[in-house]
Design a protein around this motif. Structure first.
Motif, PDB file in Angstrom:
ATOM      1  N   ALA A 188      25.009  16.365 -63.075  1.00  0.00           N
ATOM      2  CA  ALA A 188      24.326  15.144 -62.474  1.00  0.00           C
ATOM      3  C   ALA A 188      24.884  15.014 -61.055  1.00  0.00           C
ATOM      4  O   ALA A 188      25.879  15.386 -60.848  1.00  0.00           O
ATOM      5  N   LYS A 189      23.903  14.554 -60.178  1.00  0.00           N
ATOM      6  CA  LYS A 189      24.434  14.691 -58.540  1.00  0.00           C
ATOM      7  C   LYS A 189      24.538  13.152 -58.133  1.00  0.00           C
ATOM      8  O   LYS A 189      24.455  12.820 -57.019  1.00  0.00           O
ATOM      9  N   GLU A 190      24.832  12.205 -59.218  1.00  0.00           N
ATOM     10  CA  GLU A 190      24.863  10.845 -58.844  1.00  0.00           C
ATOM     11  C   GLU A 190      26.033  10.781 -57.882  1.00  0.00           C
ATOM     12  O   GLU A 190      27.237  11.108 -58.123  1.00  0.00           O
ATOM     13  N   PRO A 191      26.188   9.633 -56.777  1.00  0.00           N
ATOM     14  CA  PRO A 191      27.072   9.254 -55.983  1.00  0.00           C
ATOM     15  C   PRO A 191      28.449   9.039 -56.850  1.00  0.00           C
ATOM     16  O   PRO A 191      29.310   9.248 -56.364  1.00  0.00           O
ATOM     17  N   VAL A 256      27.107  -1.283 -47.668  1.00  0.00           N
ATOM     18  CA  VAL A 256      26.480  -0.460 -48.397  1.00  0.00           C
ATOM     19  C   VAL A 256      26.478   0.861 -47.866  1.00  0.00           C
ATOM     20  O   VAL A 256      26.567   1.181 -46.628  1.00  0.00           O
ATOM     21  N   VAL A 257      26.204   1.885 -48.724  1.00  0.00           N
ATOM     22  CA  VAL A 257      26.008   3.398 -48.267  1.00  0.00           C
ATOM     23  C   VAL A 257      24.326   3.350 -48.477  1.00  0.00           C
ATOM     24  O   VAL A 257      23.983   3.712 -49.648  1.00  0.00           O
ATOM     25  N   ALA A 258      23.633   3.255 -47.430  1.00  0.00           N
ATOM     26  CA  ALA A 258      22.261   3.253 -47.300  1.00  0.00           C
ATOM     27  C   ALA A 258      21.681   4.415 -47.949  1.00  0.00           C
ATOM     28  O   ALA A 258      20.994   4.585 -48.669  1.00  0.00           O
ATOM     29  N   GLU A 259      22.550   5.927 -47.717  1.00  0.00           N
ATOM     30  CA  GLU A 259      22.076   7.092 -48.151  1.00  0.00           C
ATOM     31  C   GLU A 259      21.997   7.009 -49.624  1.00  0.00           C
ATOM     32  O   GLU A 259      21.359   7.674 -50.245  1.00  0.00           O
ATOM     33  N   HIS A 260      22.680   6.439 -50.282  1.00  0.00           N
ATOM     34  CA  HIS A 260      22.656   6.276 -51.845  1.00  0.00           C
ATOM     35  C   HIS A 260      21.600   5.456 -52.324  1.00  0.00           C
ATOM     36  O   HIS A 260      21.350   5.623 -53.620  1.00  0.00           O
ATOM     37  N   ILE A 261      20.971   4.572 -51.525  1.00  0.00           N
ATOM     38  CA  ILE A 261      19.798   4.035 -52.123  1.00  0.00           C
ATOM     39  C   ILE A 261      18.536   4.635 -51.204  1.00  0.00           C
ATOM     40  O   ILE A 261      17.673   3.742 -50.843  1.00  0.00           O
ATOM     41  N   ARG A 262      18.471   5.627 -50.810  1.00  0.00           N
ATOM     42  CA  ARG A 262      17.175   6.286 -50.019  1.00  0.00           C
ATOM     43  C   ARG A 262      16.395   6.077 -50.840  1.00  0.00           C
ATOM     44  O   ARG A 262      15.280   5.574 -49.871  1.00  0.00           O
ATOM     45  N   VAL A 263      15.846   6.561 -51.867  1.00  0.00           N
ATOM     46  CA  VAL A 263      14.604   6.471 -52.377  1.00  0.00           C
ATOM     47  C   VAL A 263      14.221   5.122 -52.712  1.00  0.00           C
ATOM     48  O   VAL A 263      13.134   4.729 -52.275  1.00  0.00           O
ATOM     49  N   PRO A 264      15.084   4.287 -53.448  1.00  0.00           N
ATOM     50  CA  PRO A 264      14.743   2.865 -53.499  1.00  0.00           C
ATOM     51  C   PRO A 264      14.253   2.249 -52.146  1.00  0.00           C
ATOM     52  O   PRO A 264      13.386   1.630 -52.163  1.00  0.00           O
ATOM     53  N   ASP A 294       3.726   2.389 -57.105  1.00  0.00           N
ATOM     54  CA  ASP A 294       3.930   2.841 -58.463  1.00  0.00           C
ATOM     55  C   ASP A 294       5.366   3.746 -58.415  1.00  0.00           C
ATOM     56  O   ASP A 294       5.761   4.177 -57.053  1.00  0.00           O
ATOM     57  N   VAL A 295       5.979   3.727 -59.412  1.00  0.00           N
ATOM     58  CA  VAL A 295       7.297   4.617 -59.145  1.00  0.00           C
ATOM     59  C   VAL A 295       7.601   5.095 -60.712  1.00  0.00           C
ATOM     60  O   VAL A 295       7.339   4.547 -61.665  1.00  0.00           O
ATOM     61  N   GLU A 296       8.269   6.267 -60.451  1.00  0.00           N
ATOM     62  CA  GLU A 296       8.827   6.924 -61.671  1.00  0.00           C
ATOM     63  C   GLU A 296      10.421   7.134 -61.589  1.00  0.00           C
ATOM     64  O   GLU A 296      10.878   7.650 -60.434  1.00  0.00           O
ATOM     65  N   THR A 297      11.176   6.879 -62.820  1.00  0.00           N
ATOM     66  CA  THR A 297      12.490   6.669 -62.430  1.00  0.00           C
ATOM     67  C   THR A 297      13.108   8.227 -62.818  1.00  0.00           C
ATOM     68  O   THR A 297      12.313   8.968 -63.432  1.00  0.00           O
ATOM     69  N   MET A 298      13.886   8.837 -62.099  1.00  0.00           N
ATOM     70  CA  MET A 298      14.448  10.236 -62.122  1.00  0.00           C
ATOM     71  C   MET A 298      15.898  10.322 -61.869  1.00  0.00           C
ATOM     72  O   MET A 298      16.562   9.178 -61.274  1.00  0.00           O
ATOM     73  N   PRO A 299      16.442  11.115 -62.519  1.00  0.00           N
ATOM     74  CA  PRO A 299      18.070  11.402 -61.999  1.00  0.00           C
ATOM     75  C   PRO A 299      18.014  11.405 -60.512  1.00  0.00           C
ATOM     76  O   PRO A 299      17.146  11.519 -59.783  1.00  0.00           O
ATOM     77  N   TYR A 300      19.324  11.152 -59.794  1.00  0.00           N
ATOM     78  CA  TYR A 300      19.515  11.180 -58.403  1.00  0.00           C
ATOM     79  C   TYR A 300      19.246  12.636 -57.963  1.00  0.00           C
ATOM     80  O   TYR A 300      19.420  13.381 -58.596  1.00  0.00           O
ATOM     81  N   PRO A 301      18.823  12.398 -56.745  1.00  0.00           N
ATOM     82  CA  PRO A 301      18.461  11.104 -55.868  1.00  0.00           C
ATOM     83  C   PRO A 301      17.116  10.414 -56.063  1.00  0.00           C
ATOM     84  O   PRO A 301      16.600   9.456 -55.080  1.00  0.00           O
ATOM     85  N   GLY A 302      16.496  10.621 -57.265  1.00  0.00           N
ATOM     86  CA  GLY A 302      15.386   9.945 -57.546  1.00  0.00           C
ATOM     87  C   GLY A 302      15.495   8.549 -57.655  1.00  0.00           C
ATOM     88  O   GLY A 302      16.769   7.927 -57.626  1.00  0.00           O
ATOM     89  N   PHE A 303      14.376   7.697 -58.175  1.00  0.00           N
ATOM     90  CA  PHE A 303      14.641   6.387 -58.144  1.00  0.00           C
ATOM     91  C   PHE A 303      15.274   6.213 -59.320  1.00  0.00           C
ATOM     92  O   PHE A 303      15.103   6.448 -60.558  1.00  0.00           O
ATOM     93  N   PRO A 304      16.431   5.299 -59.380  1.00  0.00           N
ATOM     94  CA  PRO A 304      17.371   5.080 -60.539  1.00  0.00           C
ATOM     95  C   PRO A 304      16.738   4.066 -61.710  1.00  0.00           C
ATOM     96  O   PRO A 304      16.240   3.081 -61.259  1.00  0.00           O
ATOM     97  N   THR A 305      16.877   4.558 -62.822  1.00  0.00           N
ATOM     98  CA  THR A 305      16.370   3.925 -63.984  1.00  0.00           C
ATOM     99  C   THR A 305      17.238   2.503 -64.016  1.00  0.00           C
ATOM    100  O   THR A 305      16.506   1.472 -64.418  1.00  0.00           O
TER     101      THR A 305
END
Ligand code: UD1
Length: 419
Positions: A188-191, A256-264, A294-305
């Motif tokens: 996993a690559k999550e922050p 906030v760390v904007a980089e952590h929510i780049r895709v959102p 439209d959006v699809e959730t994905m592991p980071y850095p994708g859109f978080p579930t």
């Protein structure tokens, strides 16, 4: 027992400070108990019952865990001497299973209940267990417990299925004190994983590559306690952005760390939000009505579930039809409650089709899981009339000062005791 009562219809305005990341804190609190030299002092740990639960588990295992007057969390793992965690505590939260990695690394023995199913579908821990076995532990499942033993875990090369966050964290904890090098592939690559790696390295561990697909952990003989500050909660940040969005508000998020929510951020902009970055602050300006997307959730850095539910809530009043697919969990039960508030949402397997309505209406609704709680609160903020949110203790697991923060932004929200 209590409920949250929200009178909707007020645009949120003002500033809000984002708390420390719950999911990061849970991993780091457990990892802190790996140290046999000194104790760790953790800052920016959010208040919430999940944090209390993990501390209770550590105490049951013989470690010390307490908050000082400045709300810094002290963890002293030196007294760790019990290898069995009780079902009563572990069943409350799946992250409790991190105790297994800790106990195997520190005591060479772990008896930890298997977390059962939960409101967001079947959430097994088979990947974690496979990892422990591959590191040389003898593992049996008996009477609802995982019982594992290994004099000392051995480094191994392990493929992390589905880039599982929990598995990556548990094996990082276990591997830090193992003999030899563990290589986690498809990690996993999550922050939160990166935060844990930085913390472990501060304690004297040798973790390389966190934030990429391959993490190498060279086991060391011992670790020492350190002072550390937890990263900001990207899910809380996203949630407040969506609360501003659905109410047509204007909110400045601080810390906030904007980089952590780049895709959102990209997705929210697509839906019509104006988002201005300024160092560790984000200014969020909402249009009168969001646009469908439209959006699809994905592991980071994708859109978080973990933002799927709040986003669906916000899109329920958007202009047009949105399609949201969750590829990680089966977490659409809350949609029934949103429908009771007038949302027009169809779900098919892991997909929600949301036809934006002009106006939601307040209703009594039941929180089914943590992020559903945030979603229903977001819907309530925009709904006409009063919404009573039941099951608020679920929300209390993971959002610090939730109603206080919303109230400071102008929401009409209060907590009422119920018999
Ligand atoms: C963590 C987060 C949660 C977030 C999720 C996905 C914490 C405390 N929780 O949960 O908020 O929604 O990551 O970003 O950090 N799986 C298995 N077997 C296993 C482990 C996982 O089948 O042994 C499956 C899960 O059912 C899921 C997928 O793998 O479908 C990913 O789950 P995982 O990343 O492990 O989520 P958690 O660590 O439980």
């Amino acid at each position: 027992m209590s409920r949250l009562v929200i009178e909707g219809g007020r645009p949120l305005k003002g500033e809000v400070e984002i708390s420390g990341a719950k999911n990061s804190a849970l991993a780091i609190i457990v990892a802190a108990a790996l140290a046999t030299e000194g104790k760790s002092i953790l800052e920016n740990v959010p208040r919430g019952s999940d944090i209390t639960t993990i501390c209770e588990i550590l105490k049951e295992l013989g470690a010390e865990a307490y908050f000082d007057d400045e709300h810094k969390l002290h963890i002293d793992g030196r007294g760790l001497n019990q290898s069995r965690a009780s079902y009563d505590l572990v069943r409350r939260m799946r992250a409790s299973f991190y105790a297994a990695g800790l106990l195997l690394a520190r005591l060479g023995k772990a008896e930890v209940p298997l977390p059962g199913g939960c409101a967001i579908g079947s959430r097994p821990v088979d990947f974690h267990i496979k990892g422990f076995a591959q590191m040389g532990a003898d593992v049996v499942i008996e009477h609802g417990f995982m019982k594992a033993e290994a004099d000392r875990l051995r480094g191994t090369q392990f493929y992390v299925n589905r880039a599982s966050v929990g598995t990556t964290i548990n094996l990082m904890i276990a591997a830090s004190l193992a003999e030899g090098t563990t290589i986690l592939e498809n990690a996993a690559k999550e922050p939160e994983v990166v935060d844990l790696a930085i913390f472990l390295n501060g304690m004297g561990a040798k973790v390389r590559g966190a934030g990429t697909e391959v993490i190498r952990i060279e086991g060391v003989e011992s670790l020492r306690g350190i002072e550390y500050s937890i990263i900001p909660d990207r899910i809380e940040a996203g949630t407040f952005m969506l609360a501003a969005a659905i109410t047509g508000g204007e909110v400045r998020l601080k810390g906030v760390v904007a980089e952590h929510i780049r895709v959102p951020i990209v997705k929210f902009e697509e839906a019509g939000l104006e988002i201005v970055r300024d160092n560790n602050e984000l200014l969020v300006k909402a249009p009168p009505r969001l646009r469908a997307t439209d959006v699809e959730t994905m592991p980071y850095p994708g859109f978080p579930t973990d933002l799927q539910q709040p986003f669906v809530a916000a899109l329920s009043t958007a202009d047009g039809t949105s399609v949201v697919r969750d590829t990680i969990f089966d977490r659409f039960r809350y949609v029934d409650e949103l429908r009771r508030m007038g949302a027009d949402i169809k779900t098919e397997r892991n997909t929600a089709i949301i036809r934006g309505v002009r106006q939601l209406t307040g209703a009594p609704v039941e929180i089914t899981d943590l992020r559903a709680g945030a979603a229903l609160a977001i819907a309530a903020l925009a709904a006409e009339g009063q919404t009573d949110l039941y099951g608020v203790e679920i929300l209390d697991r993971g959002y610090e000062f939730f109603e206080d923060k919303l109230r400071s932004l102008g929401a009409n929200i209060r907590r009422e005791k119920i018999d």
